[in-house]
Scaffold this motif. Structure first.
Motif, PDB file in Angstrom:
ATOM      1  N   ARG A   1       0.737  -1.166  -0.071  1.00 42.26           N
ATOM      2  CA  ARG A   1      -0.274  -0.064  -0.025  1.00 42.26           C
ATOM      3  C   ARG A   1       0.957   1.196   0.043  1.00 42.26           C
ATOM      4  NH1 ARG A   1      -4.589  -0.871   4.478  1.00 42.26           N
ATOM      5  NH2 ARG A   1      -2.876  -0.298   5.825  1.00 42.26           N
ATOM      6  N   GLY A   2       0.156   2.231  -0.367  1.00 45.85           N
ATOM      7  CA  GLY A   2       0.991   3.424  -0.527  1.00 45.85           C
ATOM      8  C   GLY A   2       0.576   4.628   0.092  1.00 45.85           C
ATOM      9  N   TYR A   3       1.000   6.105  -0.515  1.00 48.17           N
ATOM     10  CA  TYR A   3       0.472   7.342   0.141  1.00 48.17           C
ATOM     11  C   TYR A   3       0.038   8.046  -1.327  1.00 48.17           C
ATOM     12  CZ  TYR A   3       3.247   6.274   4.035  1.00 48.17           C
ATOM     13  OH  TYR A   3       3.683   5.613   5.109  1.00 48.17           O
ATOM     14  N   TRP A   4      -0.657   8.969  -1.168  1.00 45.76           N
ATOM     15  CA  TRP A   4      -1.030  10.029  -2.130  1.00 45.76           C
ATOM     16  C   TRP A   4      -0.617  11.324  -1.943  1.00 45.76           C
ATOM     17  CZ3 TRP A   4      -4.135  14.386  -3.419  1.00 45.76           C
ATOM     18  CH2 TRP A   4      -4.211  14.509  -4.986  1.00 45.76           C
ATOM     19  N   GLY A   5       0.369  12.124  -2.610  1.00 46.71           N
ATOM     20  CA  GLY A   5       0.768  13.450  -2.403  1.00 46.71           C
ATOM     21  C   GLY A   5       1.749  13.484  -1.266  1.00 46.71           C
ATOM     22  N   ASN A   6       1.733  13.018  -0.114  1.00 50.02           N
ATOM     23  CA  ASN A   6       2.769  13.164   1.092  1.00 50.02           C
ATOM     24  C   ASN A   6       2.549  11.826   1.987  1.00 50.02           C
ATOM     25  OD1 ASN A   6       0.500  13.860   2.517  1.00 50.02           O
ATOM     26  ND2 ASN A   6       0.972  15.948   2.931  1.00 50.02           N
ATOM     27  N   LYS A   7       3.534  11.773   2.977  1.00 53.28           N
ATOM     28  CA  LYS A   7       3.454  10.526   3.875  1.00 53.28           C
ATOM     29  C   LYS A   7       2.839  10.954   5.042  1.00 53.28           C
ATOM     30  CE  LYS A   7       7.533   8.551   1.538  1.00 53.28           C
ATOM     31  NZ  LYS A   7       8.748   7.918   1.755  1.00 53.28           N
ATOM     32  N   ILE A   8       1.751  11.516   5.409  1.00 55.24           N
ATOM     33  CA  ILE A   8       1.055  11.757   6.327  1.00 55.24           C
ATOM     34  C   ILE A   8       0.234  10.602   6.685  1.00 55.24           C
ATOM     35  CG2 ILE A   8      -0.105  13.446   7.652  1.00 55.24           C
ATOM     36  CD1 ILE A   8       0.755  15.608   6.129  1.00 55.24           C
ATOM     37  N   GLY A   9       0.415  10.023   7.990  1.00 57.59           N
ATOM     38  CA  GLY A   9      -0.471   8.840   8.193  1.00 57.59           C
ATOM     39  C   GLY A   9      -0.001   7.448   7.602  1.00 57.59           C
ATOM     40  N   ALA A  10      -0.954   6.618   7.743  1.00 60.29           N
ATOM     41  CA  ALA A  10      -0.582   5.507   7.326  1.00 60.29           C
ATOM     42  C   ALA A  10      -0.957   5.016   5.716  1.00 60.29           C
ATOM     43  CB  ALA A  10      -1.403   4.235   8.019  1.00 60.29           C
ATOM     44  N   PRO A  11      -0.298   4.273   5.170  1.00 57.37           N
ATOM     45  CA  PRO A  11      -0.655   4.003   3.544  1.00 57.37           C
ATOM     46  C   PRO A  11      -2.097   3.734   3.414  1.00 57.37           C
ATOM     47  CG  PRO A  11       1.290   2.579   4.475  1.00 57.37           C
ATOM     48  CD  PRO A  11       0.719   3.210   5.518  1.00 57.37           C
ATOM     49  N   HIS A  12      -2.568   4.336   2.467  1.00 58.29           N
ATOM     50  CA  HIS A  12      -4.025   3.964   2.073  1.00 58.29           C
ATOM     51  C   HIS A  12      -4.409   3.642   0.874  1.00 58.29           C
ATOM     52  CE1 HIS A  12      -4.789   8.240   0.305  1.00 58.29           C
ATOM     53  NE2 HIS A  12      -3.608   8.319   1.176  1.00 58.29           N
ATOM     54  N   THR A  13      -3.462   3.754  -0.104  1.00 56.12           N
ATOM     55  CA  THR A  13      -3.949   3.770  -1.739  1.00 56.12           C
ATOM     56  C   THR A  13      -2.725   2.815  -2.305  1.00 56.12           C
ATOM     57  OG1 THR A  13      -4.373   4.806  -3.594  1.00 56.12           O
ATOM     58  CG2 THR A  13      -3.002   5.922  -2.193  1.00 56.12           C
ATOM     59  N   VAL A  14      -2.694   2.674  -3.710  1.00 57.84           N
ATOM     60  CA  VAL A  14      -1.755   2.005  -4.127  1.00 57.84           C
ATOM     61  C   VAL A  14      -0.587   3.026  -4.485  1.00 57.84           C
ATOM     62  CG1 VAL A  14      -3.044   0.441  -5.471  1.00 57.84           C
ATOM     63  CG2 VAL A  14      -2.842   2.749  -6.547  1.00 57.84           C
ATOM     64  N   PRO A  15       0.839   2.786  -4.460  1.00 59.07           N
ATOM     65  CA  PRO A  15       1.838   3.701  -4.775  1.00 59.07           C
ATOM     66  C   PRO A  15       2.047   4.314  -6.108  1.00 59.07           C
ATOM     67  CG  PRO A  15       2.645   1.295  -4.851  1.00 59.07           C
ATOM     68  CD  PRO A  15       1.193   1.247  -4.230  1.00 59.07           C
ATOM     69  N   VAL A  16       1.620   3.436  -7.129  1.00 60.95           N
ATOM     70  CA  VAL A  16       1.682   4.086  -8.534  1.00 60.95           C
ATOM     71  C   VAL A  16       0.447   3.516  -9.243  1.00 60.95           C
ATOM     72  CG1 VAL A  16       3.874   4.300  -8.432  1.00 60.95           C
ATOM     73  CG2 VAL A  16       3.084   2.352  -9.075  1.00 60.95           C
ATOM     74  N   LYS A  17       0.060   4.128 -10.642  1.00 63.99           N
ATOM     75  CA  LYS A  17      -0.614   3.237 -11.221  1.00 63.99           C
ATOM     76  C   LYS A  17      -0.291   2.006 -11.671  1.00 63.99           C
ATOM     77  CE  LYS A  17      -1.973   8.034 -13.249  1.00 63.99           C
ATOM     78  NZ  LYS A  17      -1.887   8.717 -14.681  1.00 63.99           N
ATOM     79  N   VAL A  18      -1.345   0.998 -11.463  1.00 66.89           N
ATOM     80  CA  VAL A  18      -0.950  -0.370 -11.865  1.00 66.89           C
ATOM     81  C   VAL A  18      -1.692  -0.762 -12.836  1.00 66.89           C
ATOM     82  CG1 VAL A  18       0.413  -0.725  -9.914  1.00 66.89           C
ATOM     83  CG2 VAL A  18      -1.818  -1.105  -9.619  1.00 66.89           C
ATOM     84  N   THR A  19      -1.652  -1.956 -13.724  1.00 65.76           N
ATOM     85  CA  THR A  19      -2.623  -2.706 -14.596  1.00 65.76           C
ATOM     86  C   THR A  19      -2.288  -3.913 -14.264  1.00 65.76           C
ATOM     87  OG1 THR A  19      -2.173  -0.794 -15.878  1.00 65.76           O
ATOM     88  CG2 THR A  19      -2.999  -2.786 -16.998  1.00 65.76           C
TER      89      THR A  19
END
Length: 112
Positions: A1-19
């Protein structure tokens, strides 16, 4: 799991676009800002929830009515995110001294 924008808090989304692709179905998972939720069809949404993602967008192409291929494409996209190595998971680099720094005492001595 990853972040969106900055690294505040726990990871909540995918790190990059994946297919992920299976048969004619191609599914793309896109990172989303915190609080967006899962914007996905019924089958990918269930798989993304089980994988622990909270916020992402999805986009599918092909014959998505074949639920088996749709689920497998989602699974392949999710499994490709677990192979992604983010910089915070890198091992610390141990730098060695340059040979000129290592032998500076010897090199500084005057020669005859």
């Amino acid at each position: 799991r990853g972040y969106w924008g900055n690294k505040i808090g726990a990871p909540h989304t995918v790190p990059v676009k994946v297919t992920g692709k299976c048969g004619s179905v191609s599914l793309r998972i896109i990172p989303a800002p915190r609080g967006t939720g899962l914007v996905a069809a019924r089958v990918p949404k269930k798989l993304l929830q089980m994988a622990g993602y909270e916020d992402c967008f999805t986009s599918s192409d092909g014959h998505a009515r074949t639920l088996g291929n749709f689920a497998k494409a989602t699974f392949h996209a999710i499994s490709s995110t677990y192979a992604f190595l983010t910089p915070d998971l890198w091992k610390p680099t141990k730098f060695t001294q340059n040979p000129f720094q290592l032998h500076s005492d010897y090199l500084a001595k005057p020669t005859k």
